[in-house]
Design a protein around this motif. Structure first.
Motif, PDB file in Angstrom:
ATOM      1  N   MET A   1      17.148   0.975  16.544  1.00 60.39           N
ATOM      2  CA  MET A   1      16.379   2.435  16.584  1.00 60.39           C
ATOM      3  C   MET A   1      15.160   2.325  16.682  1.00 60.39           C
ATOM      4  SD  MET A   1      15.675   3.096  12.150  1.00 60.39           S
ATOM      5  CE  MET A   1      17.732   4.238  12.121  1.00 60.39           C
ATOM      6  N   MET A   2      14.292   3.392  16.649  1.00 56.26           N
ATOM      7  CA  MET A   2      13.441   3.274  17.173  1.00 56.26           C
ATOM      8  C   MET A   2      12.343   3.235  16.196  1.00 56.26           C
ATOM      9  SD  MET A   2      11.272   6.535  19.650  1.00 56.26           S
ATOM     10  CE  MET A   2      12.573   6.929  20.879  1.00 56.26           C
ATOM     11  N   ASP A   3      11.624   2.403  16.246  1.00 57.95           N
ATOM     12  CA  ASP A   3      10.080   2.251  16.083  1.00 57.95           C
ATOM     13  C   ASP A   3       9.283   3.511  15.272  1.00 57.95           C
ATOM     14  OD1 ASP A   3       7.872   1.934  16.626  1.00 57.95           O
ATOM     15  OD2 ASP A   3       8.182  -0.919  16.831  1.00 57.95           O
ATOM     16  N   ASN A   4       7.984   3.541  14.267  1.00 55.15           N
ATOM     17  CA  ASN A   4       7.230   4.610  14.164  1.00 55.15           C
ATOM     18  C   ASN A   4       6.047   4.573  15.284  1.00 55.15           C
ATOM     19  OD1 ASN A   4       7.937   5.001  11.581  1.00 55.15           O
ATOM     20  ND2 ASN A   4       6.542   4.178  10.857  1.00 55.15           N
ATOM     21  N   GLN A   5       5.703   3.515  16.152  1.00 54.99           N
ATOM     22  CA  GLN A   5       5.176   3.577  16.771  1.00 54.99           C
ATOM     23  C   GLN A   5       5.512   4.356  18.536  1.00 54.99           C
ATOM     24  OE1 GLN A   5       1.557   2.466  17.413  1.00 54.99           O
ATOM     25  NE2 GLN A   5       1.774   1.945  14.386  1.00 54.99           N
ATOM     26  N   ALA A   6       6.785   3.730  18.381  1.00 56.78           N
ATOM     27  CA  ALA A   6       7.551   4.067  19.860  1.00 56.78           C
ATOM     28  C   ALA A   6       7.404   5.598  19.655  1.00 56.78           C
ATOM     29  CB  ALA A   6       8.493   2.922  19.754  1.00 56.78           C
ATOM     30  N   ALA A   7       8.240   5.901  18.490  1.00 51.00           N
ATOM     31  CA  ALA A   7       8.203   6.953  17.956  1.00 51.00           C
ATOM     32  C   ALA A   7       7.083   8.463  18.386  1.00 51.00           C
ATOM     33  CB  ALA A   7       8.582   7.702  16.959  1.00 51.00           C
ATOM     34  N   LEU A   8       5.992   7.989  17.620  1.00 50.59           N
ATOM     35  CA  LEU A   8       4.598   8.692  18.104  1.00 50.59           C
ATOM     36  C   LEU A   8       4.465   8.920  19.851  1.00 50.59           C
ATOM     37  CD1 LEU A   8       2.214   6.757  15.316  1.00 50.59           C
ATOM     38  CD2 LEU A   8       3.499   9.306  15.679  1.00 50.59           C
ATOM     39  N   SER A   9       4.296   7.527  20.582  1.00 45.93           N
ATOM     40  CA  SER A   9       4.637   6.794  22.254  1.00 45.93           C
ATOM     41  C   SER A   9       5.238   8.346  22.381  1.00 45.93           C
ATOM     42  CB  SER A   9       5.100   5.827  22.483  1.00 45.93           C
ATOM     43  OG  SER A   9       3.956   5.378  21.690  1.00 45.93           O
ATOM     44  N   ARG A  10       6.297   8.431  21.810  1.00 49.55           N
ATOM     45  CA  ARG A  10       7.534   9.714  22.437  1.00 49.55           C
ATOM     46  C   ARG A  10       7.370  10.946  22.275  1.00 49.55           C
ATOM     47  NH1 ARG A  10      13.946   8.808  21.576  1.00 49.55           N
ATOM     48  NH2 ARG A  10      13.760  11.144  20.515  1.00 49.55           N
ATOM     49  N   THR A  11       6.294  11.047  21.190  1.00 51.97           N
ATOM     50  CA  THR A  11       5.612  12.667  20.826  1.00 51.97           C
ATOM     51  C   THR A  11       4.933  13.253  21.240  1.00 51.97           C
ATOM     52  OG1 THR A  11       7.176  12.325  18.628  1.00 51.97           O
ATOM     53  CG2 THR A  11       4.649  13.851  18.609  1.00 51.97           C
ATOM     54  N   ILE A  12       3.849  11.514  22.561  1.00 52.16           N
ATOM     55  CA  ILE A  12       2.765  12.448  22.794  1.00 52.16           C
ATOM     56  C   ILE A  12       3.025  12.586  24.616  1.00 52.16           C
ATOM     57  CG2 ILE A  12       0.587  11.459  23.866  1.00 52.16           C
ATOM     58  CD1 ILE A  12       0.583  10.037  20.939  1.00 52.16           C
ATOM     59  N   LEU A  13       4.283  11.533  24.827  1.00 58.43           N
ATOM     60  CA  LEU A  13       4.307  12.185  26.048  1.00 58.43           C
ATOM     61  C   LEU A  13       5.316  13.575  26.119  1.00 58.43           C
ATOM     62  CD1 LEU A  13       6.337   8.713  26.747  1.00 58.43           C
ATOM     63  CD2 LEU A  13       4.059   9.950  28.016  1.00 58.43           C
ATOM     64  N   ILE A  14       6.286  14.009  24.962  1.00 54.40           N
ATOM     65  CA  ILE A  14       7.284  14.980  25.047  1.00 54.40           C
ATOM     66  C   ILE A  14       5.872  15.839  25.321  1.00 54.40           C
ATOM     67  CG2 ILE A  14       8.070  17.157  23.492  1.00 54.40           C
ATOM     68  CD1 ILE A  14       9.673  13.549  22.862  1.00 54.40           C
ATOM     69  N   GLN A  15       5.264  16.263  24.159  1.00 53.53           N
ATOM     70  CA  GLN A  15       3.869  17.515  24.318  1.00 53.53           C
ATOM     71  C   GLN A  15       3.179  16.517  24.988  1.00 53.53           C
ATOM     72  OE1 GLN A  15       3.445  19.211  21.779  1.00 53.53           O
ATOM     73  NE2 GLN A  15       5.218  18.586  21.204  1.00 53.53           N
ATOM     74  N   MET A  16       2.765  16.254  26.442  1.00 55.04           N
ATOM     75  CA  MET A  16       2.219  16.147  27.475  1.00 55.04           C
ATOM     76  C   MET A  16       2.745  16.700  28.528  1.00 55.04           C
ATOM     77  SD  MET A  16       0.217  12.187  27.285  1.00 55.04           S
ATOM     78  CE  MET A  16       1.065  11.864  29.465  1.00 55.04           C
ATOM     79  N   ALA A  17       4.125  16.374  28.505  1.00 54.44           N
ATOM     80  CA  ALA A  17       4.754  17.328  29.318  1.00 54.44           C
ATOM     81  C   ALA A  17       5.069  19.183  29.458  1.00 54.44           C
ATOM     82  CB  ALA A  17       6.571  16.893  29.573  1.00 54.44           C
ATOM     83  N   ARG A  18       4.925  19.475  27.891  1.00 53.89           N
ATOM     84  CA  ARG A  18       5.357  20.842  27.284  1.00 53.89           C
ATOM     85  C   ARG A  18       4.219  21.526  27.589  1.00 53.89           C
ATOM     86  NH1 ARG A  18       7.696  19.464  21.727  1.00 53.89           N
ATOM     87  NH2 ARG A  18      10.567  19.593  21.956  1.00 53.89           N
ATOM     88  N   ASN A  19       2.763  20.798  27.532  1.00 60.66           N
ATOM     89  CA  ASN A  19       1.388  21.300  28.143  1.00 60.66           C
ATOM     90  C   ASN A  19       1.403  21.092  29.557  1.00 60.66           C
ATOM     91  OD1 ASN A  19       0.292  22.312  25.314  1.00 60.66           O
ATOM     92  ND2 ASN A  19       0.919  20.549  25.184  1.00 60.66           N
ATOM     93  N   GLY A  20       1.990  20.317  30.336  1.00 60.04           N
ATOM     94  CA  GLY A  20       1.238  19.839  31.866  1.00 60.04           C
ATOM     95  C   GLY A  20       0.717  19.445  32.080  1.00 60.04           C
ATOM     96  N   ILE A  21       0.465  18.542  31.127  1.00 64.20           N
ATOM     97  CA  ILE A  21      -0.873  17.785  31.991  1.00 64.20           C
ATOM     98  C   ILE A  21      -0.391  15.826  31.868  1.00 64.20           C
ATOM     99  CG2 ILE A  21      -2.378  18.904  29.962  1.00 64.20           C
ATOM    100  CD1 ILE A  21      -2.422  17.162  27.970  1.00 64.20           C
ATOM    101  N   THR A  22      -1.046  15.437  32.133  1.00 67.70           N
ATOM    102  CA  THR A  22      -0.856  14.520  33.056  1.00 67.70           C
ATOM    103  C   THR A  22      -1.576  12.815  31.728  1.00 67.70           C
ATOM    104  OG1 THR A  22      -2.655  13.949  34.080  1.00 67.70           O
ATOM    105  CG2 THR A  22      -1.047  14.642  35.514  1.00 67.70           C
ATOM    106  N   GLN A  23      -0.831  11.597  31.766  1.00 71.74           N
ATOM    107  CA  GLN A  23      -2.219  11.201  31.357  1.00 71.74           C
ATOM    108  C   GLN A  23      -3.276  11.012  31.363  1.00 71.74           C
ATOM    109  OE1 GLN A  23       0.674   7.485  30.539  1.00 71.74           O
ATOM    110  NE2 GLN A  23      -1.533   6.599  30.638  1.00 71.74           N
ATOM    111  N   ALA A  24      -3.929  11.310  32.656  1.00 68.68           N
ATOM    112  CA  ALA A  24      -5.144  10.734  32.668  1.00 68.68           C
ATOM    113  C   ALA A  24      -6.198  12.163  32.791  1.00 68.68           C
ATOM    114  CB  ALA A  24      -5.571  11.062  34.800  1.00 68.68           C
ATOM    115  N   GLN A  25      -5.090  13.573  32.574  1.00 67.13           N
ATOM    116  CA  GLN A  25      -6.046  14.333  32.185  1.00 67.13           C
ATOM    117  C   GLN A  25      -6.254  13.971  30.342  1.00 67.13           C
ATOM    118  OE1 GLN A  25      -2.927  16.894  34.473  1.00 67.13           O
ATOM    119  NE2 GLN A  25      -4.864  18.101  35.040  1.00 67.13           N
ATOM    120  N   LEU A  26      -4.618  14.355  30.093  1.00 69.18           N
ATOM    121  CA  LEU A  26      -4.673  14.370  28.652  1.00 69.18           C
ATOM    122  C   LEU A  26      -6.133  13.373  28.085  1.00 69.18           C
ATOM    123  CD1 LEU A  26      -4.423  14.798  25.147  1.00 69.18           C
ATOM    124  CD2 LEU A  26      -2.136  12.826  25.479  1.00 69.18           C
ATOM    125  N   ALA A  27      -6.617  11.196  28.745  1.00 68.27           N
ATOM    126  CA  ALA A  27      -7.044  11.060  28.453  1.00 68.27           C
ATOM    127  C   ALA A  27      -8.768  11.436  28.324  1.00 68.27           C
ATOM    128  CB  ALA A  27      -7.423   9.248  29.278  1.00 68.27           C
TER     129      ALA A  27
END
Length: 89
Positions: A1-27
């Motif tokens: 089972m995924m812990d809360n921290q990993a779930a937050l990371s996954r959600t951020i990655l999903i939102q980055m993909a939905r918004n078409g932005i890279t990690q560098a752009q988000l930072a």
């Protein structure tokens, strides 16, 4: 089972993909270093409310609680899909 921290990371990655932005752009949009963001996304560091707050706006989620709510919805969706897969297997 995924812990809360990993779930937050996954959600951020999903939102980055939905918004078409890279990690560098988000930072850059959030005003934080790429290394800091990477360490959190890869679960080397725990998420904090202030950090989630600065990331939420560029992701279109308002504030930290928007990210938490999105993570809860993602977890519920995954749980539902897994449950349905067991029923049809």
């Amino acid at each position: 089972m995924m812990d809360n921290q990993a779930a937050l990371s996954r959600t951020i990655l999903i939102q980055m993909a939905r918004n078409g932005i890279t990690q560098a752009q988000l930072a850059k949009k959030a005003g934080i270093g790429e290394t800091k963001l990477s360490r959190h996304i890869n679960n080397y560091r725990d998420w904090t409310i202030p950090l989630l707050d600065v990331l939420a706006k560029p992701l279109g989620l308002g504030d930290a609680f928007g990210i938490v709510e999105a993570a809860q919805k993602e977890r519920a969706l995954v749980k539902s899909i897994k449950s349905n897969q067991r029923l049809t297997a």
